[in-house]
Every structure is written in C-alpha cells, then in structure tokens.
Design a protein around this motif. Structure first.
Motif, PDB file in Angstrom:
ATOM      1  N   LEU A   1       0.818  -1.217   0.000  1.00 49.70           N
ATOM      2  CA  LEU A   1       0.000   0.000   0.000  1.00 49.70           C
ATOM      3  C   LEU A   1       0.849   1.263   0.000  1.00 49.70           C
ATOM      4  O   LEU A   1       0.532   2.235  -0.695  1.00 49.70           O
ATOM      5  CB  LEU A   1      -0.940  -0.005   1.207  1.00 49.70           C
ATOM      6  CG  LEU A   1      -2.088  -1.014   1.154  1.00 49.70           C
ATOM      7  CD1 LEU A   1      -2.827  -1.029   2.490  1.00 49.70           C
ATOM      8  CD2 LEU A   1      -3.056  -0.680   0.022  1.00 49.70           C
ATOM      9  N   LEU A   2       1.930   1.269   0.779  1.00 55.05           N
ATOM     10  CA  LEU A   2       2.786   2.454   0.829  1.00 55.05           C
ATOM     11  C   LEU A   2       3.497   2.682  -0.500  1.00 55.05           C
ATOM     12  O   LEU A   2       3.622   3.823  -0.966  1.00 55.05           O
ATOM     13  CB  LEU A   2       3.798   2.321   1.956  1.00 55.05           C
ATOM     14  CG  LEU A   2       3.233   2.449   3.368  1.00 55.05           C
ATOM     15  CD1 LEU A   2       4.301   2.111   4.404  1.00 55.05           C
ATOM     16  CD2 LEU A   2       2.680   3.851   3.619  1.00 55.05           C
ATOM     17  N   LEU A   3       3.980   1.619  -1.128  1.00 60.87           N
ATOM     18  CA  LEU A   3       4.629   1.757  -2.426  1.00 60.87           C
ATOM     19  C   LEU A   3       3.629   2.165  -3.507  1.00 60.87           C
ATOM     20  O   LEU A   3       3.916   3.037  -4.339  1.00 60.87           O
ATOM     21  CB  LEU A   3       5.323   0.448  -2.805  1.00 60.87           C
ATOM     22  CG  LEU A   3       6.603   0.128  -2.033  1.00 60.87           C
ATOM     23  CD1 LEU A   3       6.968  -1.350  -2.195  1.00 60.87           C
ATOM     24  CD2 LEU A   3       7.761   1.014  -2.513  1.00 60.87           C
ATOM     25  N   GLU A   4       2.467   1.550  -3.494  1.00 61.29           N
ATOM     26  CA  GLU A   4       1.438   1.902  -4.478  1.00 61.29           C
ATOM     27  C   GLU A   4       1.069   3.376  -4.367  1.00 61.29           C
ATOM     28  O   GLU A   4       0.955   4.088  -5.382  1.00 61.29           O
ATOM     29  CB  GLU A   4       0.206   1.027  -4.262  1.00 61.29           C
ATOM     30  CG  GLU A   4      -0.935   1.298  -5.241  1.00 61.29           C
ATOM     31  CD  GLU A   4      -2.140   0.444  -4.929  1.00 61.29           C
ATOM     32  OE1 GLU A   4      -2.635  -0.235  -5.854  1.00 61.29           O
ATOM     33  OE2 GLU A   4      -2.601   0.451  -3.759  1.00 61.29           O
ATOM     34  N   HIS A   5       0.895   3.859  -3.156  1.00 60.54           N
ATOM     35  CA  HIS A   5       0.530   5.253  -2.958  1.00 60.54           C
ATOM     36  C   HIS A   5       1.659   6.174  -3.424  1.00 60.54           C
ATOM     37  O   HIS A   5       1.418   7.199  -4.081  1.00 60.54           O
ATOM     38  CB  HIS A   5       0.217   5.494  -1.478  1.00 60.54           C
ATOM     39  CG  HIS A   5      -0.378   6.833  -1.199  1.00 60.54           C
ATOM     40  ND1 HIS A   5      -1.611   7.220  -1.672  1.00 60.54           N
ATOM     41  CD2 HIS A   5       0.101   7.902  -0.489  1.00 60.54           C
ATOM     42  CE1 HIS A   5      -1.876   8.448  -1.272  1.00 60.54           C
ATOM     43  NE2 HIS A   5      -0.849   8.888  -0.554  1.00 60.54           N
ATOM     44  N   ALA A   6       2.900   5.805  -3.086  1.00 59.60           N
ATOM     45  CA  ALA A   6       4.039   6.644  -3.449  1.00 59.60           C
ATOM     46  C   ALA A   6       4.192   6.759  -4.967  1.00 59.60           C
ATOM     47  O   ALA A   6       4.376   7.859  -5.508  1.00 59.60           O
ATOM     48  CB  ALA A   6       5.322   6.092  -2.833  1.00 59.60           C
ATOM     49  N   PHE A   7       4.121   5.642  -5.668  1.00 59.41           N
ATOM     50  CA  PHE A   7       4.366   5.656  -7.107  1.00 59.41           C
ATOM     51  C   PHE A   7       3.142   6.078  -7.918  1.00 59.41           C
ATOM     52  O   PHE A   7       3.273   6.812  -8.907  1.00 59.41           O
ATOM     53  CB  PHE A   7       4.837   4.282  -7.581  1.00 59.41           C
ATOM     54  CG  PHE A   7       6.256   3.962  -7.208  1.00 59.41           C
ATOM     55  CD1 PHE A   7       7.304   4.742  -7.644  1.00 59.41           C
ATOM     56  CD2 PHE A   7       6.541   2.866  -6.407  1.00 59.41           C
ATOM     57  CE1 PHE A   7       8.621   4.453  -7.301  1.00 59.41           C
ATOM     58  CE2 PHE A   7       7.855   2.557  -6.058  1.00 59.41           C
ATOM     59  CZ  PHE A   7       8.895   3.357  -6.500  1.00 59.41           C
TER      60      PHE A   7
END
Length: 206
Positions: free
Chosen positions: A120-126
């Motif tokens: 979730l954190l990577l998806e949100h960041a990218f």
C-alpha cells in the motif's frame, strides 16, 4: 497535488488499514511494542514503560512536525494495531522518499501484514504521489530485513559506514536499497502474488 496534502492519506485493502498515528493509539501500540526482540536493530530501545513513553512521544512529535508521516498498521482480521511504518526524508522536488521506521509485533509477523503494508505504501508513493524513487535502509547486521528487501525486488545500492549510533553505543553500518518507478510494475506483481516473501521483516527498517 502537493505531497503535504497526499502523503498522509489513509490506505487500506481487505487485509490491513494504514492510518496516521494519533495520541489515542498509545495503548494499542503499547500492547504490541513491549517486546525487546522487536528493537534489536532499531535506533530506539523499548524495554520499560518509560522507554515506551519516550518512544511514543517522539513518534507523535515527528509526525506533528512533518519530519515523518507515521502510520499505524491495523490488522483487519483481528482489528488490532500490528505495528507501524513511515514515510520519511521526503524530497518532493526530487520525487524521492524513504519508507522506514518499520516494525511489527510478534503476533503479526509471518502473516502477510508486512507485505500488504509495504504494498500500500509503495502503491501510494508511485501511483498517487508521483514518486520516482523509494529508498529503504537497514542495519548491515539485520539479515532478516535485508533478505526481505531483496525478495521484493529492492536493489541493494551500498553501505554507509559508521552511519549512526545505536543503543549501547555501537556505530551502525547502514545498507541502502531502492525501488524506482521503472521497477514498480515488477515489484507490485511480486508483492501481489508471493504472500510470504516480505514477511521475514520483523522490524528495524529505517
């Protein structure tokens, strides 16, 4: 949209909920944090109630001041706080940030919580913030965390020798990893389809 407005969004899927930390989370965090093994490679040491109060107050202060975007991780299968992860060292002009300050309580390790939180954190960041680079760092001695980062496709970039003091006075050598925007489709697929690959990380990434 500015990262100041988007970085702290609440994130969730069917497995976990990640929301900004709040003062009322103190006892829920305490319930899973009082385990010295979690903090073996962490820059903070939580062994006593006094240690915990110092740690939690510092976490709230970092979040309030914008030094980090701190989220508690709620395991949806139990409704309990499982641990925490943060965005930090955010450099919006360079489209770069770090995911770290990561830890999970013992009851939530090896159950997919870490995998879905990172997803979730990577998806949100990218995909929403427009990051080009996401960084991670961990203690050179933390073989669990290093293996977990490699397993999701993060690239080991090098070691910063004598990077910082650890509890007890040891100087930590910090190993840096990254995932770039070009890597994200592959990493996303790995996270979505290999449920155990990142759950070797008990804590102390960051």
């Amino acid at each position: 949209m500015s990262w100041n407005l988007t970085a702290a969004a609440t994130l969730e899927n069917e497995h976990v909920l990640l929301r900004p930390i709040a003062p009322e989370d103190r006892e829920g965090v305490r319930a899973v944090a009082m385990d010295p093994e979690i903090w073996r490679y962490f820059v903070s040491l939580v062994e006593t109630d006094a240690d915990f109060e110092t740690f939690f107050d510092a976490t709230l202060a970092d979040h309030a001041a914008g030094r980090r975007v701190v989220r508690v991780i709620v395991d949806k299968s139990t409704g309990r706080i499982a641990g925490s992860m943060s965005y930090g060292n955010m450099a919006e002009a360079d489209a770069r940030l770090e995911i770290g300050w990561s830890w999970l309580g013992r009851d939530f390790q090896g159950r997919g919580v870490n995998r879905w939180a990172k997803y979730l954190l990577l998806e949100h960041a990218f995909e929403r913030m427009g990051a080009e680079r996401v960084e991670f760092k961990t203690d050179e001695l933390n073989t669990q965390a290093r293996r977990g980062l490699r397993n999701i496709g993060a690239v080991e970039e090098g070691t910063f020798r004598s990077y910082n003091y650890m509890p007890g006075g040891r100087r930590r050598d910090a190993v840096f990893y990254s995932i770039l925007r070009a890597d994200w489709p592959r990493v996303k697929q790995q996270l979505a389809t290999r449920p155990k690959v990142t759950d070797t990380v008990a804590g102390a990434v960051g």
